[in-house]
Design a protein around this motif. Sequence first.
Motif, PDB file in Angstrom:
ATOM      1  N   SER A  45     -28.644 -13.556  -8.897  1.00 13.03           N
ATOM      2  CA  SER A  45     -27.838 -12.935  -9.813  1.00 13.03           C
ATOM      3  C   SER A  45     -28.475 -12.460 -11.032  1.00 13.03           C
ATOM      4  N   GLY A  46     -27.814 -11.970 -11.940  1.00 10.21           N
ATOM      5  CA  GLY A  46     -28.240 -11.405 -12.967  1.00 10.21           C
ATOM      6  C   GLY A  46     -29.271 -10.227 -12.883  1.00 10.21           C
ATOM      7  N   CYS A  47     -28.863  -9.403 -11.667  1.00 15.28           N
ATOM      8  CA  CYS A  47     -30.093  -8.587 -11.628  1.00 15.28           C
ATOM      9  C   CYS A  47     -29.514  -7.321 -10.893  1.00 15.28           C
ATOM     10  N   SER A  48     -30.230  -6.256 -10.907  1.00 20.90           N
ATOM     11  CA  SER A  48     -29.864  -5.088  -9.981  1.00 20.90           C
ATOM     12  C   SER A  48     -29.938  -5.289  -8.430  1.00 20.90           C
ATOM     13  N   ARG A  49     -29.182  -4.336  -8.048  1.00 20.11           N
ATOM     14  CA  ARG A  49     -29.251  -4.443  -6.448  1.00 20.11           C
ATOM     15  C   ARG A  49     -30.617  -4.154  -5.948  1.00 20.11           C
ATOM     16  N   GLU A  50     -31.384  -3.322  -6.607  1.00 18.16           N
ATOM     17  CA  GLU A  50     -32.560  -2.849  -6.408  1.00 18.16           C
ATOM     18  C   GLU A  50     -33.854  -4.133  -6.517  1.00 18.16           C
ATOM     19  N   ASP A  51     -33.462  -4.936  -7.487  1.00 12.97           N
ATOM     20  CA  ASP A  51     -34.348  -6.140  -7.589  1.00 12.97           C
ATOM     21  C   ASP A  51     -33.836  -6.984  -6.647  1.00 12.97           C
ATOM     22  N   ALA A  52     -32.631  -7.249  -6.283  1.00  7.66           N
ATOM     23  CA  ALA A  52     -32.153  -8.301  -5.395  1.00  7.66           C
ATOM     24  C   ALA A  52     -32.785  -7.788  -4.082  1.00  7.66           C
ATOM     25  N   ASP A  53     -32.800  -6.653  -3.620  1.00  7.36           N
ATOM     26  CA  ASP A  53     -33.228  -5.851  -2.339  1.00  7.36           C
ATOM     27  C   ASP A  53     -34.793  -6.510  -2.389  1.00  7.36           C
ATOM     28  N   ALA A  54     -35.453  -6.275  -3.512  1.00  4.87           N
ATOM     29  CA  ALA A  54     -36.948  -6.467  -3.505  1.00  4.87           C
ATOM     30  C   ALA A  54     -37.062  -7.965  -2.978  1.00  4.87           C
ATOM     31  N   VAL A  55     -36.404  -8.985  -3.688  1.00  3.17           N
ATOM     32  CA  VAL A  55     -36.578 -10.178  -3.565  1.00  3.17           C
ATOM     33  C   VAL A  55     -36.331 -10.554  -1.975  1.00  3.17           C
ATOM     34  N   PHE A  56     -35.266 -10.216  -1.552  1.00  3.02           N
ATOM     35  CA  PHE A  56     -34.946 -10.280  -0.115  1.00  3.02           C
ATOM     36  C   PHE A  56     -35.960  -9.803   0.783  1.00  3.02           C
ATOM     37  N   ARG A  57     -36.464  -8.601   0.457  1.00  2.08           N
ATOM     38  CA  ARG A  57     -37.430  -7.858   1.316  1.00  2.08           C
ATOM     39  C   ARG A  57     -38.822  -8.865   1.387  1.00  2.08           C
ATOM     40  N   ALA A  58     -39.172  -9.172   0.148  1.00  2.00           N
ATOM     41  CA  ALA A  58     -40.213 -10.035   0.108  1.00  2.00           C
ATOM     42  C   ALA A  58     -40.098 -11.482   1.017  1.00  2.00           C
ATOM     43  N   LEU A  59     -39.016 -11.973   0.767  1.00  2.00           N
ATOM     44  CA  LEU A  59     -38.674 -13.240   1.515  1.00  2.00           C
ATOM     45  C   LEU A  59     -38.683 -13.013   3.099  1.00  2.00           C
ATOM     46  N   SER A  60     -38.059 -11.882   3.527  1.00  2.00           N
ATOM     47  CA  SER A  60     -37.957 -11.576   4.922  1.00  2.00           C
ATOM     48  C   SER A  60     -39.188 -11.194   5.543  1.00  2.00           C
ATOM     49  N   ARG A  61     -40.099 -10.900   4.855  1.00  2.00           N
ATOM     50  CA  ARG A  61     -41.390 -10.719   5.362  1.00  2.00           C
ATOM     51  C   ARG A  61     -42.050 -12.034   5.683  1.00  2.00           C
ATOM     52  N   SER A  62     -41.639 -13.008   5.161  1.00  2.00           N
ATOM     53  CA  SER A  62     -42.550 -14.478   5.256  1.00  2.00           C
ATOM     54  C   SER A  62     -41.472 -15.369   6.356  1.00  2.00           C
ATOM     55  N   PHE A  63     -40.194 -15.176   6.083  1.00  2.00           N
ATOM     56  CA  PHE A  63     -39.122 -16.007   6.981  1.00  2.00           C
ATOM     57  C   PHE A  63     -38.058 -15.150   7.675  1.00  2.00           C
ATOM     58  N   GLU A  64     -37.591 -15.981   8.625  1.00  2.00           N
ATOM     59  CA  GLU A  64     -36.490 -15.263   9.371  1.00  2.00           C
ATOM     60  C   GLU A  64     -35.117 -15.364   8.649  1.00  2.00           C
ATOM     61  N   SER A  65     -34.311 -14.583   8.485  1.00  2.00           N
ATOM     62  CA  SER A  65     -33.135 -14.431   7.776  1.00  2.00           C
ATOM     63  C   SER A  65     -31.988 -14.141   8.386  1.00  2.00           C
TER      64      SER A  65
END
Length: 128
Positions: free
Chosen positions: A16-36
Amino acid sequence: MNSAQESATSVVVALSGCSREDADAVFRALSRSFESDRASDDTPQYVSEGHATVWTATFDVSSTRNPAEPVRLAAPVTAELQGGYWAVDQMQLALAAAFDMVEEGMAAGDQEKDVQLLLNSGVHQEEI
């Protein structure tokens, strides 16, 4: 995997408290490491323009696919992690590798903990 094992290795991440682009950046970073539970082409969208939005995803941290790498954010992102103690700790390690991370709060229960973090860019101007 049975439901007890699954819940022990699953972490719900709410941004929360962020743009959709930053939310996407966080989720993409985590998806590189873990199944989602998010599809690879699923990008965060605003439901109602001008209102606060919280984006969520669930990650299975039972195995790491790729190590996290530093990620650039336009602005700080508030992240809330909820899951079993070991699972949340694994998620925090991945986030710490990708972002400058500050723990803002933590609530502990019998089986789970809830951690609030502030994520900033893991890539700094001098590294460009």
